[in-house]
Design a protein around this motif. Structure first.
Motif, PDB file in Angstrom:
ATOM      1  N   TYR A  31       0.810  -1.212   0.000  1.00 27.15           N
ATOM      2  CA  TYR A  31       0.000   0.000   0.000  1.00 27.15           C
ATOM      3  C   TYR A  31       0.850   1.272   0.000  1.00 27.15           C
ATOM      4  O   TYR A  31       0.364   2.350  -0.376  1.00 27.15           O
ATOM      5  CB  TYR A  31      -0.958   0.020   1.197  1.00 27.15           C
ATOM      6  N   TYR A  40      -3.875  -1.983   4.994  1.00 22.12           N
ATOM      7  CA  TYR A  40      -3.313  -0.896   5.805  1.00 22.12           C
ATOM      8  C   TYR A  40      -3.614  -1.185   7.276  1.00 22.12           C
ATOM      9  O   TYR A  40      -4.774  -1.423   7.630  1.00 22.12           O
ATOM     10  CB  TYR A  40      -3.922   0.439   5.386  1.00 22.12           C
ATOM     11  N   THR A  81      -3.084   5.926   3.042  1.00 21.12           N
ATOM     12  CA  THR A  81      -3.459   5.698   1.647  1.00 21.12           C
ATOM     13  C   THR A  81      -4.287   6.870   1.131  1.00 21.12           C
ATOM     14  O   THR A  81      -5.077   7.462   1.859  1.00 21.12           O
ATOM     15  CB  THR A  81      -4.253   4.390   1.492  1.00 21.12           C
TER      16      THR A  81
END
Length: 251
Positions: free
Chosen positions: A7, A37, A209
């Motif tokens: 990620y 995540y 993210t």
């Protein structure tokens, strides 16, 4: 046992293949690579499932970091697969993508408030339905809130590219205003800093993210404000889609 953190380079990885490196006592597994995540910086952890080649599946109900920052433990809903099992990880994408939109929206909000008032962030949190950010501000009068919302939505509508990369800590510390929080949350042990840039608007140290373009956010609406102290004010936002934004602006 380090986990390759997919990620960090690509927030849009929805599925991936991996191998179980270790099983933990709390019904978790450490994989050799992951797109999940683990949570941090106000962004919640991802959820999803792991699927083995023989069709067995496990819900990923939570995540935590292991003994090192790059060791991610995936906490499962039942007894984990053994070490060496090949699995396919599948993210709850609708949930993840909404969190990405909110996270980038908070960076836009932070940039607008910093540019207009020079205010640092004192706290932030986001979820799938609402997000909040606290600022070192004495005043959040209605006209000021309306101005902040307007400027944020104008920035979002410009379709600004968002990109991220990693630099050495020494280089990061030479960039003015890279840390927008009142307290520097980066431990001294972290020597590589991930930087997230919204082109022409914002540059911040961040490990979460994000979407690739501000237009993906849609828009924001301020749904509440709160005083957390004489010099600490909270702004709460929700997301609106682009069509709703255009209807509002045209009314």
């Amino acid at each position: 046992m380090p986990t390759e953190l997919l990620y960090l380079n690509d927030s849009y990885v929805r599925e991936f293949t991996a191998t179980v490196l270790a099983v933990t006592p709390d019904q978790g597994v450490i994989l050799d690579r992951t797109a999940f995540y683990p949570g941090g910086g106000g962004q919640p952890h991802d959820t999803g499932e792991l699927v083995s080649t023989d069709g067995r599946s496990w819900r990923v109900v939570s995540l935590r970091r292991g003994t090192t920052a790059d060791e991610i433990v995936h906490l499962l809903d039942r007894e984990p697969p053994p070490v060496g099992t090949a699995v396919r990880g599948v993210l709850d994408w609708d949930r993840r993508y909404r969190l990405m939109r909110f996270h980038t929206a908070l960076h836009v909000l932070s940039a607008v408030v910093f540019r207009e008032f020079g205010a640092l962030v004192t706290g932030a949190n986001l979820d799938v339905d609402k997000a909040r950010m606290d600022f070192e501000l004495e005043d959040l009068a209605p006209e000021r809130v309306a101005r902040i919302e307007q400027l944020a939505n104008e920035a979002i509508a410009r379709g600004l590219p968002v990109r991220w990369w990693t630099i050495p800590r020494a280089e990061a510390e030479r960039i003015p205003d890279l840390i927008r929080t009142k307290v520097n949350l980066l431990p001294p042990s972290i020597q590589s800093i991930r930087v997230v840039e919204i082109s022409g608007l914002d540059l911040q140290a961040d490990g979460g993210t994000h979407v690739r373009n501000t237009r993906e956010i849609g828009g924001i609406r301020v749904v509440g404000t709160r005083s957390k102290g004489r010099n600490n004010k909270r702004i709460e936002i929700t997301l609106v889609d682009q069509a709703e934004n255009e209807r509002t602006e045209g009314s």
